[in-house]
Design a protein around this motif. Structure first.
Motif, PDB file in Angstrom:
ATOM      1  N   LYS A 117      75.052 136.134  70.994  1.00  0.00           N
ATOM      2  CA  LYS A 117      75.710 135.062  70.254  1.00  0.00           C
ATOM      3  C   LYS A 117      76.156 135.521  68.861  1.00  0.00           C
ATOM      4  CE  LYS A 117      75.011 130.126  69.325  1.00  0.00           C
ATOM      5  NZ  LYS A 117      74.037 129.009  69.377  1.00  0.00           N
ATOM      6  N   TYR A 118      75.328 136.352  68.228  1.00  0.00           N
ATOM      7  CA  TYR A 118      75.631 136.849  66.887  1.00  0.00           C
ATOM      8  C   TYR A 118      75.508 138.379  66.867  1.00  0.00           C
ATOM      9  CZ  TYR A 118      74.635 131.937  65.858  1.00  0.00           C
ATOM     10  OH  TYR A 118      74.615 130.564  65.865  1.00  0.00           O
ATOM     11  N   TYR A 137      65.806 135.720  71.493  1.00  0.00           N
ATOM     12  CA  TYR A 137      66.451 136.719  70.636  1.00  0.00           C
ATOM     13  C   TYR A 137      67.485 137.543  71.416  1.00  0.00           C
ATOM     14  CZ  TYR A 137      63.434 135.799  66.650  1.00  0.00           C
ATOM     15  OH  TYR A 137      62.819 135.209  65.577  1.00  0.00           O
ATOM     16  N   LEU A 183      70.466 135.453  71.267  1.00  0.00           N
ATOM     17  CA  LEU A 183      71.013 135.482  69.910  1.00  0.00           C
ATOM     18  C   LEU A 183      71.768 136.783  69.628  1.00  0.00           C
ATOM     19  CD1 LEU A 183      68.056 133.879  67.922  1.00  0.00           C
ATOM     20  CD2 LEU A 183      70.309 132.870  68.333  1.00  0.00           C
ATOM     21  N   SER A 195      72.819 129.093  75.566  1.00  0.00           N
ATOM     22  CA  SER A 195      73.386 129.752  74.398  1.00  0.00           C
ATOM     23  C   SER A 195      73.754 128.740  73.332  1.00  0.00           C
ATOM     24  CB  SER A 195      74.624 130.558  74.821  1.00  0.00           C
ATOM     25  OG  SER A 195      75.246 131.141  73.698  1.00  0.00           O
ATOM     26  N   THR A 247      68.942 128.810  68.751  1.00  0.00           N
ATOM     27  CA  THR A 247      69.051 129.085  67.317  1.00  0.00           C
ATOM     28  C   THR A 247      67.880 129.971  66.907  1.00  0.00           C
ATOM     29  OG1 THR A 247      67.733 127.153  66.701  1.00  0.00           O
ATOM     30  CG2 THR A 247      70.124 126.838  66.880  1.00  0.00           C
ATOM     31  N   GLU A 248      67.968 130.517  65.713  1.00  0.00           N
ATOM     32  CA  GLU A 248      66.855 131.326  65.196  1.00  0.00           C
ATOM     33  C   GLU A 248      65.607 130.472  65.019  1.00  0.00           C
ATOM     34  OE1 GLU A 248      67.545 134.271  62.078  1.00  0.00           O
ATOM     35  OE2 GLU A 248      69.684 133.863  62.248  1.00  0.00           O
TER      36      GLU A 248
END
Length: 273
Positions: free
Chosen positions: A250-251, A244, A247, A220, A224-225
């Motif tokens: 994470k976001y 993804y 992510l 994690s 990143t993207e």
């Protein structure tokens, strides 16, 4: 491209334009190990949002002695900021566009135009005219990868070399014949191995939940993207989907966007099968 122009671009890489990028490409054909020219050429492709940028990034890294210097360059403000000269040039082009004088329309002509029957297009025809973006366009595959200072792991993942399979060499020379004495010794060794018990294989240690959780936290932290896009560019679709999914956790505020990305990747996989 002369020496003075090249020196100027080395001091002001933001000023590079499309013509100069092509000139640098011609220089690199003659001098492939000219590292400074390669860096400038890379910047030119970045400014143009070229589909060749990602490939040339690998090529530039292969010709660079210290890749950390290349990483610092492509993540610097001088590199990531698009050149102002291009923007000014576009504004000058707009200013030079000749505006055609507007036609004076009388009230009678307006009334006659309004009374004319209006032909409407069906929704089906309008939909057919509109171009549906491909999955590659939706996922922005081929667009330049944007790395920042905290994404060294993503940068290394993109530059990783393809694993080559070992070369199989045929034994052209005949093996030397083994004499009777050596054959007897080999037979004794084989007999010894057969008569003695084998050493039991060490059982693989089972990972505890704490270790698994720690590994997930590390993934994690690195995710990143940009790294997800790296997997996409490398056609590692399953890893991109997993990226993804991480992510999303994470976001959470961008969960719908990442969920759409996962759907598009799965659709892309089905189309490629």
């Amino acid at each position: 491209m002369n020496k003075n122009e090249l020196t100027y671009l080395l001091n002001k890489p933001n000023a590079i334009n499309e013509t100069q990028t092509m000139a640098l490409e011609a220089i690199l054909l003659q001098f492939p190990y000219f590292q400074s020219a390669r860096a400038l050429h890379l910047k030119g492709l970045y400014n143009q949002d070229s589909f060749r940028y990602n490939y040339e990034l690998k090529k530039t890294a292969a010709h660079t002695t210290d890749r950390s210097i290349l990483f610092d360059f492509i993540t610097s403000d001088d590199f990531t900021t698009l050149q102002k000269s291009n923007i000014d040039a576009q504004e000058e082009i707009i200013k030079e566009v000749n505006v055609i004088d507007s036609e004076i329309v009388s009230e009678n002509s307006m009334t006659s135009e309004i009374l004319e029957p209006i032909t409407t297009e069906s929704p089906e025809s309008i939909a057919s005219e509109a171009e549906t973006p491909t999955f590659e366009e939706k996922l922005e595959i081929g667009k330049p990868l944007h790395f920042n200072q905290q994404e060294k792991h993503s940068f290394q993942e993109w530059l990783q070399l393809t694993k080559f399979s070992p070369i199989e060499r045929k034994n052209e020379s005949n093996e030397p014949e083994i004499d009777d004495e050596k054959q007897k010794k080999l037979a004794l060794i084989d007999k010894f191995i057969e008569s003695n018990p084998k050493i039991p294989a060490v059982k693989e240690t089972v990972k505890t939940p704490a270790i698994i959780e720690k590994k997930q936290e590390e993934n994690s932290h690195l995710m990143t993207e940009t790294l997800a896009k790296v997997y996409l560019e490398q056609k590692k679709y399953q890893r991109a989907i997993q990226a993804y999914e991480i992510l999303i956790l994470k976001y959470p505020e961008k969960s719908s966007f990442f969920a759409n990305r996962i759907k598009d990747i799965k659709d892309l996989q089905q189309n490629n099968n």
